[in-house]
Design a protein around this motif. Structure first.
Motif, PDB file in Angstrom:
ATOM      1  N   ALA A 111     -10.748   0.856  -6.749  1.00 38.97           N
ATOM      2  CA  ALA A 111     -10.027   0.414  -8.153  1.00 38.97           C
ATOM      3  C   ALA A 111      -9.283   1.491  -8.729  1.00 38.97           C
ATOM      4  O   ALA A 111      -8.246   1.225  -9.478  1.00 38.97           O
ATOM      5  N   ASN A 112      -9.677   2.907  -8.598  1.00 36.88           N
ATOM      6  CA  ASN A 112      -8.966   3.838  -9.243  1.00 36.88           C
ATOM      7  C   ASN A 112      -8.749   3.690 -10.602  1.00 36.88           C
ATOM      8  O   ASN A 112      -7.627   3.604 -10.972  1.00 36.88           O
ATOM      9  N   LEU A 113      -9.687   3.548 -11.375  1.00 34.16           N
ATOM     10  CA  LEU A 113      -9.678   3.462 -12.850  1.00 34.16           C
ATOM     11  C   LEU A 113      -8.750   4.524 -13.619  1.00 34.16           C
ATOM     12  O   LEU A 113      -7.916   4.066 -14.485  1.00 34.16           O
ATOM     13  N   PRO A 114      -8.863   5.688 -13.386  1.00 35.60           N
ATOM     14  CA  PRO A 114      -8.103   6.641 -13.856  1.00 35.60           C
ATOM     15  C   PRO A 114      -6.532   6.182 -13.776  1.00 35.60           C
ATOM     16  O   PRO A 114      -5.986   6.366 -14.861  1.00 35.60           O
ATOM     17  N   GLN A 115      -6.260   5.947 -12.558  1.00 38.84           N
ATOM     18  CA  GLN A 115      -4.720   5.810 -12.661  1.00 38.84           C
ATOM     19  C   GLN A 115      -4.351   4.338 -13.308  1.00 38.84           C
ATOM     20  O   GLN A 115      -3.339   4.100 -13.800  1.00 38.84           O
ATOM     21  N   VAL A 116      -5.288   3.518 -13.087  1.00 39.64           N
ATOM     22  CA  VAL A 116      -5.175   1.957 -13.559  1.00 39.64           C
ATOM     23  C   VAL A 116      -4.867   2.230 -15.105  1.00 39.64           C
ATOM     24  O   VAL A 116      -3.951   1.839 -15.925  1.00 39.64           O
ATOM     25  N   LEU A 117      -5.656   2.797 -15.629  1.00 40.99           N
ATOM     26  CA  LEU A 117      -5.877   3.047 -17.200  1.00 40.99           C
ATOM     27  C   LEU A 117      -4.812   3.677 -17.742  1.00 40.99           C
ATOM     28  O   LEU A 117      -4.155   3.351 -18.694  1.00 40.99           O
ATOM     29  N   GLN A 118      -4.242   4.511 -16.737  1.00 35.34           N
ATOM     30  CA  GLN A 118      -3.188   5.491 -17.440  1.00 35.34           C
ATOM     31  C   GLN A 118      -1.743   4.761 -17.507  1.00 35.34           C
ATOM     32  O   GLN A 118      -1.053   4.811 -18.292  1.00 35.34           O
ATOM     33  N   ILE A 119      -1.792   3.910 -16.482  1.00 34.40           N
ATOM     34  CA  ILE A 119      -0.667   2.805 -16.391  1.00 34.40           C
ATOM     35  C   ILE A 119      -0.627   1.808 -17.350  1.00 34.40           C
ATOM     36  O   ILE A 119       0.450   1.633 -18.060  1.00 34.40           O
ATOM     37  N   LEU A 120      -1.672   1.660 -17.778  1.00 34.15           N
ATOM     38  CA  LEU A 120      -1.921   0.419 -18.737  1.00 34.15           C
ATOM     39  C   LEU A 120      -1.630   1.024 -20.156  1.00 34.15           C
ATOM     40  O   LEU A 120      -0.909   0.633 -21.140  1.00 34.15           O
ATOM     41  N   VAL A 121      -2.054   2.293 -20.210  1.00 41.06           N
ATOM     42  CA  VAL A 121      -1.956   2.972 -21.572  1.00 41.06           C
ATOM     43  C   VAL A 121      -0.364   3.356 -21.788  1.00 41.06           C
ATOM     44  O   VAL A 121       0.307   3.014 -22.986  1.00 41.06           O
ATOM     45  N   ASN A 122       0.405   3.556 -20.721  1.00 37.00           N
ATOM     46  CA  ASN A 122       1.542   3.931 -20.870  1.00 37.00           C
ATOM     47  C   ASN A 122       2.641   2.392 -21.033  1.00 37.00           C
ATOM     48  O   ASN A 122       3.693   2.511 -21.730  1.00 37.00           O
ATOM     49  N   ALA A 123       1.770   1.386 -20.895  1.00 39.91           N
ATOM     50  CA  ALA A 123       2.567   0.136 -20.952  1.00 39.91           C
ATOM     51  C   ALA A 123       2.147  -0.419 -22.369  1.00 39.91           C
ATOM     52  O   ALA A 123       2.569  -1.508 -22.863  1.00 39.91           O
ATOM     53  N   GLY A 124       1.304   0.448 -23.066  1.00 37.71           N
ATOM     54  CA  GLY A 124       0.859   0.158 -24.666  1.00 37.71           C
ATOM     55  C   GLY A 124      -0.454  -0.680 -24.727  1.00 37.71           C
ATOM     56  O   GLY A 124      -0.705  -1.062 -25.669  1.00 37.71           O
ATOM     57  N   TYR A 125      -1.218  -0.625 -23.599  1.00 38.36           N
ATOM     58  CA  TYR A 125      -2.620  -1.371 -23.779  1.00 38.36           C
ATOM     59  C   TYR A 125      -3.489  -0.468 -24.666  1.00 38.36           C
ATOM     60  O   TYR A 125      -3.697   0.602 -24.341  1.00 38.36           O
ATOM     61  N   ARG A 126      -4.161  -1.083 -25.407  1.00 39.59           N
ATOM     62  CA  ARG A 126      -4.954  -0.608 -26.404  1.00 39.59           C
ATOM     63  C   ARG A 126      -6.077  -1.564 -26.505  1.00 39.59           C
ATOM     64  O   ARG A 126      -7.149  -1.176 -27.544  1.00 39.59           O
ATOM     65  N   GLY A 127      -6.531  -2.443 -25.776  1.00 39.22           N
ATOM     66  CA  GLY A 127      -7.468  -3.589 -25.827  1.00 39.22           C
ATOM     67  C   GLY A 127      -9.055  -3.001 -25.310  1.00 39.22           C
ATOM     68  O   GLY A 127      -8.977  -1.953 -24.865  1.00 39.22           O
ATOM     69  N   PRO A 128      -9.721  -4.094 -25.106  1.00 36.50           N
ATOM     70  CA  PRO A 128     -11.246  -3.610 -24.703  1.00 36.50           C
ATOM     71  C   PRO A 128     -11.119  -3.277 -23.150  1.00 36.50           C
ATOM     72  O   PRO A 128     -10.452  -3.792 -22.403  1.00 36.50           O
ATOM     73  N   LEU A 129     -12.341  -2.359 -22.827  1.00 36.07           N
ATOM     74  CA  LEU A 129     -12.526  -1.980 -21.538  1.00 36.07           C
ATOM     75  C   LEU A 129     -13.743  -2.827 -21.095  1.00 36.07           C
ATOM     76  O   LEU A 129     -14.949  -1.937 -21.545  1.00 36.07           O
ATOM     77  N   THR A 130     -13.676  -3.991 -20.817  1.00 39.02           N
ATOM     78  CA  THR A 130     -15.185  -4.685 -20.408  1.00 39.02           C
ATOM     79  C   THR A 130     -15.709  -4.495 -19.261  1.00 39.02           C
ATOM     80  O   THR A 130     -15.132  -4.683 -18.146  1.00 39.02           O
ATOM     81  N   ILE A 131     -16.926  -4.061 -19.185  1.00 39.51           N
ATOM     82  CA  ILE A 131     -17.750  -3.648 -18.074  1.00 39.51           C
ATOM     83  C   ILE A 131     -18.405  -4.769 -17.508  1.00 39.51           C
ATOM     84  O   ILE A 131     -18.918  -5.662 -18.166  1.00 39.51           O
ATOM     85  N   GLU A 132     -18.067  -5.246 -16.324  1.00 40.71           N
ATOM     86  CA  GLU A 132     -18.670  -6.261 -15.517  1.00 40.71           C
ATOM     87  C   GLU A 132     -19.387  -5.925 -14.154  1.00 40.71           C
ATOM     88  O   GLU A 132     -18.596  -5.002 -13.309  1.00 40.71           O
ATOM     89  N   ARG A 133     -20.516  -5.997 -13.985  1.00 39.17           N
ATOM     90  CA  ARG A 133     -21.214  -5.933 -12.559  1.00 39.17           C
ATOM     91  C   ARG A 133     -21.980  -6.870 -12.260  1.00 39.17           C
ATOM     92  O   ARG A 133     -23.207  -7.336 -13.191  1.00 39.17           O
TER      93      ARG A 133
END
Length: 279
Positions: free
Chosen positions: A228-250
């Motif tokens: 999943a590479n969450l560090p890269q994914v979240l950086q991309i989303l932050v750059n797109a303006g995302y500030r929503g929840p980070l909901t963990i699912e297992r």
């Protein structure tokens, strides 16, 4: 961005206890999943509201299930899941309308579900049928100030964004499951994040491996141990303006699930510390 967790409510669930478990893990956000539509009662709505008030844990979205057969693979999945199969579409649309009513009682604006294996071909009758059903649902929800969110993964990112545009009601978004796009073999999560961009309103922070055969989904793994590479994914989303929840699912149960959720909480906390501000 607030870290939360995904929880299921069943007929025998002690709702206050479930919310207290979340609070004990140091979290203040959750998505509530309900598959049995008989649980959309005033009593359960009141119990969830009381649990929120008593624990300080906010419900960011209602994940709405539906009745009928469910086979989570590449052969029977397209025939049984979501609104795509015509045999179940009408009944499931009614159930999603009921979910919208229940979410209104919770004062929750976002309702999430899998729409199914949306066809790549926009001229496919099943595609046009789903778009029509979603347009009706989204119109109903828009009058309540609600958003319908596609759970990502069973279709390519391009198909999902196309569907949002084709429905065209302005109150659709994406619940971006960072593992599902892997498990269904549809996309690299970072590439998907770039396509989804401004449509993401919530997330399932989850990890996995790509499928190794043509019938079965890939394998879910603890966060940080897959593709999943969450560090890269979240950086991309932050750059797109995302500030929503980070909901963990297992998607396991028992003590190991709790340990994996706590690990994911700490992993996400570290990622958030190192994100660059939006450029």
């Amino acid at each position: 961005m607030e870290i939360g967790v995904f929880i299921h409510i069943h007929e025998d669930t002690d709702i206050m206890q479930e919310f207290q478990k979340i609070r004990n893990m140091g979290l203040r956000s959750c998505q509530v999943s309900i598959w049995d539509t008989r649980l959309y009662t005033d009593e359960n709505a009141e119990a969830i509201r009381e649990a929120q008030a008593g624990t300080g844990v906010n419900v960011s979205a209602l994940w709405a299930g539906w009745s009928g057969p469910q086979v989570w693979d590449f052969y029977e999945g397209p025939l049984t899941l979501g609104l795509v199969p015509g045999a179940y579409r009408h009944a499931r649309l009614k159930e999603l309308l009921a979910a919208s009513d229940f979410a209104e009682k919770l004062q929750v604006s976002d309702v999430v579900t899998h729409a199914g294996f949306l066809p790549e071909n926009p001229n496919d009758p099943d595609y046009t049928g789903v778009i029509s059903a979603l347009r009706y649902l989204a119109g109903y929800m828009k009058e309540k100030g609600q958003y319908f969110l596609f759970e990502s993964g069973q279709e390519t990112p391009t198909t999902l964004v196309r569907a949002i545009g084709d429905v065209g009601t302005g109150n659709l978004g994406i619940n971006f499951d960072t593992a599902n796009v892997i498990l269904y073999g549809k996309a690299n999560p970072a590439d998907a994040a770039g396509v989804f961009g401004r449509y993401v309103r919530n997330m399932h922070c989850k990890d996995g491996e790509f499928p190794v055969d043509g019938r079965n989904l890939g394998r879910e793994v603890p966060l940080g141990q897959g593709r999943a590479n969450l560090p890269q994914v979240l950086q991309i989303l932050v750059n797109a303006g995302y500030r929503g929840p980070l909901t963990i699912e297992r998607e396991i149960s028992g003590e190991q699930q709790i340990r994996d959720i706590e690990w994911a909480r700490d992993y996400l906390t570290e990622i958030l510390k190192n994100l660059e501000p939006r450029s």
